[in-house]
Design an enzyme around this catalytic site. Structure first.
Site, PDB file in Angstrom:
ATOM      1  N   SER A 209       0.831  -1.211   0.000  1.00 15.09           N
ATOM      2  CA  SER A 209       0.000   0.000   0.000  1.00 15.09           C
ATOM      3  C   SER A 209       0.859   1.252   0.000  1.00 15.09           C
ATOM      4  O   SER A 209       0.384   2.327  -0.337  1.00 15.09           O
ATOM      5  CB  SER A 209      -0.864   0.055   1.269  1.00 15.09           C
ATOM      6  OG  SER A 209      -1.681  -1.053   1.346  1.00 15.09           O
TER       7      SER A 209
ATOM      8  N   HIS B 285      -1.814  -3.325  -6.893  1.00 12.48           N
ATOM      9  CA  HIS B 285      -2.442  -2.934  -5.623  1.00 12.48           C
ATOM     10  C   HIS B 285      -3.939  -3.211  -5.685  1.00 12.48           C
ATOM     11  O   HIS B 285      -4.705  -2.436  -6.256  1.00 12.48           O
ATOM     12  CB  HIS B 285      -2.146  -1.439  -5.379  1.00 12.48           C
ATOM     13  CG  HIS B 285      -2.573  -0.931  -4.054  1.00 12.48           C
ATOM     14  ND1 HIS B 285      -2.827   0.392  -3.812  1.00 12.48           N
ATOM     15  CD2 HIS B 285      -2.780  -1.570  -2.885  1.00 12.48           C
ATOM     16  CE1 HIS B 285      -3.186   0.555  -2.548  1.00 12.48           C
ATOM     17  NE2 HIS B 285      -3.163  -0.623  -1.973  1.00 12.48           N
TER      18      HIS B 285
ATOM     19  N   GLU C  16      -4.711  -0.902  -8.800  1.00  9.77           N
ATOM     20  CA  GLU C  16      -3.807   0.208  -9.114  1.00  9.77           C
ATOM     21  C   GLU C  16      -2.481  -0.446  -9.537  1.00  9.77           C
ATOM     22  O   GLU C  16      -1.875  -1.186  -8.758  1.00  9.77           O
ATOM     23  CB  GLU C  16      -3.622   1.047  -7.836  1.00  9.77           C
ATOM     24  CG  GLU C  16      -3.214   2.463  -8.050  1.00  9.77           C
ATOM     25  CD  GLU C  16      -3.161   3.248  -6.730  1.00  9.77           C
ATOM     26  OE1 GLU C  16      -3.156   2.646  -5.635  1.00  9.77           O
ATOM     27  OE2 GLU C  16      -3.100   4.482  -6.809  1.00  9.77           O
TER      28      GLU C  16
ATOM     29  N   ASN D 177      -4.004   6.058  -1.774  1.00 11.94           N
ATOM     30  CA  ASN D 177      -3.797   6.523  -0.397  1.00 11.94           C
ATOM     31  C   ASN D 177      -3.399   7.988  -0.320  1.00 11.94           C
ATOM     32  O   ASN D 177      -3.624   8.633   0.699  1.00 11.94           O
ATOM     33  CB  ASN D 177      -2.770   5.639   0.301  1.00 11.94           C
ATOM     34  CG  ASN D 177      -3.409   4.334   0.724  1.00 11.94           C
ATOM     35  OD1 ASN D 177      -4.524   4.328   1.244  1.00 11.94           O
ATOM     36  ND2 ASN D 177      -2.748   3.222   0.486  1.00 11.94           N
TER      37      ASN D 177
HETATM   38  P1  NAD Z   1      -1.989  -9.726   6.777  1.00 16.74           P
HETATM   39  O1  NAD Z   1      -1.242  -9.420   8.011  1.00 16.74           O
HETATM   40  O2  NAD Z   1      -3.445 -10.059   6.854  1.00 16.74           O
HETATM   41  O3  NAD Z   1      -1.272 -10.944   5.998  1.00 16.74           O
HETATM   42  C1  NAD Z   1       0.114 -10.995   5.792  1.00 16.74           C
HETATM   43  C2  NAD Z   1       0.511 -12.457   5.702  1.00 16.74           C
HETATM   44  O4  NAD Z   1       1.896 -12.517   5.322  1.00 16.74           O
HETATM   45  C3  NAD Z   1       0.394 -13.227   7.022  1.00 16.74           C
HETATM   46  O5  NAD Z   1      -0.451 -14.350   6.839  1.00 16.74           O
HETATM   47  C4  NAD Z   1       1.831 -13.649   7.331  1.00 16.74           C
HETATM   48  O6  NAD Z   1       1.908 -14.946   7.933  1.00 16.74           O
HETATM   49  C5  NAD Z   1       2.459 -13.653   5.952  1.00 16.74           C
HETATM   50  N1  NAD Z   1       3.914 -13.512   5.968  1.00 16.74           N
HETATM   51  C6  NAD Z   1       4.666 -12.648   6.708  1.00 16.74           C
HETATM   52  N2  NAD Z   1       5.966 -12.818   6.418  1.00 16.74           N
HETATM   53  C7  NAD Z   1       6.053 -13.802   5.481  1.00 16.74           C
HETATM   54  C8  NAD Z   1       7.119 -14.415   4.782  1.00 16.74           C
HETATM   55  N3  NAD Z   1       8.372 -14.055   5.009  1.00 16.74           N
HETATM   56  N4  NAD Z   1       6.823 -15.376   3.878  1.00 16.74           N
HETATM   57  C9  NAD Z   1       5.561 -15.748   3.647  1.00 16.74           C
HETATM   58  N5  NAD Z   1       4.500 -15.204   4.292  1.00 16.74           N
HETATM   59  C10 NAD Z   1       4.755 -14.238   5.194  1.00 16.74           C
HETATM   60  O7  NAD Z   1      -1.747  -8.481   5.802  1.00 16.74           O
HETATM   61  P2  NAD Z   1      -2.701  -7.890   4.652  1.00 16.74           P
HETATM   62  O8  NAD Z   1      -3.650  -6.908   5.248  1.00 16.74           O
HETATM   63  O9  NAD Z   1      -3.217  -9.019   3.822  1.00 16.74           O
HETATM   64  O10 NAD Z   1      -1.637  -7.026   3.815  1.00 16.74           O
HETATM   65  C11 NAD Z   1      -0.754  -7.633   2.909  1.00 16.74           C
HETATM   66  C12 NAD Z   1      -0.232  -6.571   1.969  1.00 16.74           C
HETATM   67  O11 NAD Z   1      -1.336  -5.975   1.262  1.00 16.74           O
HETATM   68  C13 NAD Z   1       0.495  -5.420   2.637  1.00 16.74           C
HETATM   69  O12 NAD Z   1       1.568  -5.020   1.838  1.00 16.74           O
HETATM   70  C14 NAD Z   1      -0.578  -4.328   2.721  1.00 16.74           C
HETATM   71  O13 NAD Z   1      -0.024  -3.026   2.720  1.00 16.74           O
HETATM   72  C15 NAD Z   1      -1.319  -4.572   1.433  1.00 16.74           C
HETATM   73  N6  NAD Z   1      -2.712  -4.082   1.388  1.00 16.74           N
HETATM   74  C16 NAD Z   1      -3.552  -4.302   2.445  1.00 16.74           C
HETATM   75  C17 NAD Z   1      -4.875  -3.863   2.354  1.00 16.74           C
HETATM   76  C18 NAD Z   1      -5.855  -4.113   3.480  1.00 16.74           C
HETATM   77  O14 NAD Z   1      -6.932  -3.490   3.470  1.00 16.74           O
HETATM   78  N7  NAD Z   1      -5.579  -5.021   4.421  1.00 16.74           N
HETATM   79  C19 NAD Z   1      -5.329  -3.205   1.197  1.00 16.74           C
HETATM   80  C20 NAD Z   1      -4.449  -3.033   0.128  1.00 16.74           C
HETATM   81  C21 NAD Z   1      -3.128  -3.478   0.242  1.00 16.74           C
END
Ligand code: NAD
Length: 286
Positions: free
Chosen positions: A122, A143, A155, A193
């Site tokens: 993000s 994204h 995006e 954002n």
């Molecule tokens: P989350 O915490 O729900 O999930 C992240 C996952 O990554 C976890 O299951 C964790 O176990 C895994 N992980 C961590 N380190 C790891 C590794 N080394 N190898 C493999 N797996 C690993 O996070 P999320 O909310 O799904 O966000 C993920 C990405 O998406 C981030 O970059 C975030 O900025 C982006 N994002 C999130 C949203 C949102 O609304 N949550 C929206 C758009 C983008």
């Protein structure tokens, strides 16, 4: 599936975003390797996909057989080393630069040299992520928005060295997923954002300065601007810690005080009031 990059894909991270991304690819016919370092997260991710597909079947947008086939196309794995012939990898691990760096170095070593490495970050610079690899021309932002199966936007963010061909392929793949991709360049917060967070921040300033009540602020934006949800409720949904982190990235990266996080936001985060996930943010969810 028509697009060659689509046939076999990998998604790294099975959390909120990763399991949604795996679901949309599998629903459109891709074989998906879903990788997460945490077994529990992998199990929960697959449970989420199952539950989400069941909702789609209930709404009669998918047959039970198609949902079963989509689920069967997702293969869970604990290791990036299990990568095979995937031409597209979408990374959705935790939003920490050190974690992304380790994952991208490992992906660069394990994936075929032609494979595109996309990130769902993000707020982290796509150019910096590209520099963790030896294939910056094949690193790009993809994204997705939350919830992934519902939201139409992707995006697509070009880093400094992302090639035209990589961009074209990811735009085409996003369209093949039934999404509407929009191309953007690599500046802090991209478009989504950069526009959204200052609005949320300003709503928090309005609350702090007593311009209106929290309900009043959200109602103005819902009824006056036809937003489906008020900015304070939206901040609670995103997570107040996540909003603060993104505002810090905008403030530091763009060097303009107009992005300074509101002190009330800092105070809520310090108090552990993180929004829906902690049961309390600007509104109460207990
Ligand atoms: P989350 O915490 O729900 O999930 C992240 C996952 O990554 C976890 O299951 C964790 O176990 C895994 N992980 C961590 N380190 C790891 C590794 N080394 N190898 C493999 N797996 C690993 O996070 P999320 O909310 O799904 O966000 C993920 C990405 O998406 C981030 O970059 C975030 O900025 C982006 N994002 C999130 C949203 C949102 O609304 N949550 C929206 C758009 C983008």
């Amino acid at each position: 599936m028509t697009h060659p990059y689509f046939e076999q894909v990998a998604v790294v991270g099975a959390g909120t975003m990763g399991n949604g991304i795996a679901q949309v690819f599998a629903s459109r016919g891709s074989q998906v390797l879903l990788i997460d370092a945490n077994d529990d997260a992998l199990r929960k991710g697959l449970d989420n996909v199952r539950a989400s597909l069941a909702r789609v079947v209930k709404k009669e947008q998918l047959t039970q057989a198609a949902a079963d086939a989509a689920l069967a196309r997702i293969k869970p794995s604990a290791k990036i080393a299990d990568l095979g012939r995937e031409m597209l990898v979408v990374e959705a691990v935790s939003e920490r630069k050190d974690v992304k760096a380790a994952v991208f170095r490992e992906l660069d070593a394990a994936a075929s040299p032609d494979t595109i490495l996309a990130t769902n970050t993000s707020s982290i610079s796509i150019t910096e992520i590209g520099a963790f690899t030896r294939r910056a021309d094949r690193v790009i932002g993809m994204h997705f928005m939350n919830p992934v199966p519902v939201m139409k936007l992707v995006e697509v963010i070009r880093g400094q060295d992302t090639s035209d061909q990589t961009t074209r392929t990811v735009m085409e793949c996003s369209e093949a997923l039934g999404k509407s991709p929009v191309e953007a360049n690599d500046f802090p917060g991209f478009v989504s954002n950069r526009v959204l967070m200052p609005m949320i921040n300003e709503a928090i300033f309005c609350l702090m300065e007593g311009v209106a009540t929290r309900e009043g602020i959200d109602t103005v934006m819902k009824l006056g601007m036809a937003h489906p949800m008020g900015p304070l409720a939206l901040a609670d949904l995103i997570g107040l810690d996540v909003c603060l982190d993104i505002l810090e990235v905008l403030h530091k990266g763009l060097g303009d005080d107009k992005y300074r996080p509101c002190p009330l936001l800092r105070r809520y985060v310090a108090a552990g009031r993180l929004g829906r996930k902690s049961g309390k943010g600007f509104f109460d969810y207990q």
